[in-house]
Write an enzyme that holds these catalytic residues in place. Structure first.
Site, PDB file in Angstrom:
ATOM      1  N   HIS A 192       0.887  -1.176   0.000  1.00 19.48           N
ATOM      2  CA  HIS A 192       0.000   0.000   0.000  1.00 19.48           C
ATOM      3  C   HIS A 192       0.914   1.212   0.000  1.00 19.48           C
ATOM      4  O   HIS A 192       1.688   1.404   0.960  1.00 19.48           O
ATOM      5  CB  HIS A 192      -0.877   0.016   1.249  1.00 19.48           C
ATOM      6  N   HIS A 251      -8.242  -8.261  -0.411  1.00 17.20           N
ATOM      7  CA  HIS A 251      -7.771  -8.763   0.872  1.00 17.20           C
ATOM      8  C   HIS A 251      -8.843  -9.713   1.407  1.00 17.20           C
ATOM      9  O   HIS A 251     -10.032  -9.359   1.439  1.00 17.20           O
ATOM     10  CB  HIS A 251      -7.602  -7.625   1.877  1.00 17.20           C
ATOM     11  N   GLU A 263      -7.213 -12.385   6.146  1.00 17.66           N
ATOM     12  CA  GLU A 263      -6.139 -11.782   6.972  1.00 17.66           C
ATOM     13  C   GLU A 263      -6.623 -11.900   8.416  1.00 17.66           C
ATOM     14  O   GLU A 263      -6.096 -12.707   9.177  1.00 17.66           O
ATOM     15  CB  GLU A 263      -5.910 -10.322   6.573  1.00 17.66           C
TER      16      GLU A 263
END
Ligand code: ADE
Ligand code: ZN
Length: 335
Positions: free
Chosen positions: A21, A195, A198
């Site tokens: 990121h 994502h 996680e």
């Protein structure tokens, strides 16, 4: 302990980074410099005070500080400087190719034009010797309508990004919340990632695959809780962009010795190593490789597999991908 040869190999081997990121590469020194340049008041008095706040207990405790850090980014040159600094570090770590996430909503919500964001990041990519492409991420704690509006605002700059992703607070914001916007992105020919797994459960990995139709899973480490899912990821060669230091800093695993990347590799999954938010988690690519190999029984053949996996999973034309894979193999043939 890591022997000198393996350490050198990890440092020098050619790498691809697929999970970074760009706002997470903002070092405290640059945050303070940009705050001063732009007259932004920070809640922390010094670089040291800010760094001392980097003691995270989970993803949300990190995101709160990460979004505050990004508040210093206002001008096109700020986005350029941040990206140029990351690319310089990536080059030092022998990263040959990187696919950079950026979070436009973090900036447009503060009144920054999306053109300023994309132009600054893109220009730095053009100026770097590292091959760099961009992936626009939607913030999943916001609504799908907001994501759709962000996509529409970004479309005039469609030639400057290759795909879209999904990040921010995972639990309670499952992939299927973004089914419509991802379908639209698919129709536009954009690459798709998200994502999942996680902090969120294996169910989120299933819906990222089946509802969003993603081509890679970012993180995905919780897949091992589901045997059928693990087997499917391996069978479908669905890459996971694993971020070892991030997983420790955000308490996904208590310590690196408990990280499951070796189990992922042993299960036949295309796992890759990445830095996520290197300024916040204590390291760039080489730091991630070294910390992982120091803690786990990984050797030269794992290093080669991980380097190859990075390029195999990259969104690159077949010919370019093969060139990088050949470069990795030539590097290991000389050891
Ligand atoms: N945004 C930046 N880093 C992230 C992470 N590790 N998970 C989710 N969203 C993020
Ligand atoms: Zn991430």
């Amino acid at each position: 302990m890591l022997n000198d040869q393996l350490r050198r190999v990890l440092q020098q081997m050619p790498k691809a980074e697929l999970h970074i990121h760009i706002e997470g590469s903002l070092e405290p020194e640059l945050i303070f410099a940009l705050a001063e340049r732009n007259g932004v008041k920070l809640a922390y008095g010094s670089v040291e005070e800010l760094r001392a706040a980097y003691a995270f207990t989970d993803l949300q405790s990190f995101l709160d500080i990460y979004y505050a850090g990004a508040s210093v980014l206002l001008q096109e040159q700020d986005f350029y400087d941040m990206t140029a600094a990351y690319l310089k570090r990536a080059e030092e770590d022998n990263v040959r190719h990187t696919e950079i996430f950026f979070d436009p909503q973090t900036h447009t919500a503060r009144g920054v034009d999306i053109k300023v964001v994309i132009d600054g990041i893109y220009r730095a990519c053009q100026d770097s010797p590292v091959s760099a492409t961009l992936i626009l991420c939607f913030l999943r704690h916001l609504s799908e309508e907001d994501a759709i509006a962000t996509l529409e605002a970004a479309l005039p700059y469609r030639d400057k990004f290759i795909g879209v992703g999904l990040d921010s607070s995972e639990v309670g914001n499952p992939p299927e919340k973004f089914a419509n916007v991802f379908a639209r992105c698919h129709a536009l020919g954009l690459h798709l990632v998200a994502h999942a797994g996680e902090e969120g459960p294996p169910a989120y990995i299933y819906t990222a695959l089946d509802t969003l139709k993603v081509e890679r899973i970012d993180h995905g480490v919780r897949c091992l809780e589901d045997k059928a899912l693990t087997e499917r990821l391996a069978r479908e060669k669905m890459a996971l962009t694993v971020c070892p230091l991030s997983n420790i800093k955000l308490c996904v695993f208590d310590k690196m010795e408990q990280h499951n990347i070796l189990e992922l590799l042993d299960a036949g999954i295309v796992a890759t190593v990445n830095s996520d938010d290197p300024a916040y988690f204590g390291g760039y690519m080489n730091d991630n490789f070294i910390a992982t190999f120091e803690a786990l029984p990984l050797g030269l053949s794992h290093a080669q597999t991980l380097a190859r996996n990075g390029f195999s999973a990259a969104f690159l034309p077949a010919e370019k991908k093969q060139q990088y894979l050949d470069e990795v193999d030539a590097f290991f043939a000389k050891i």
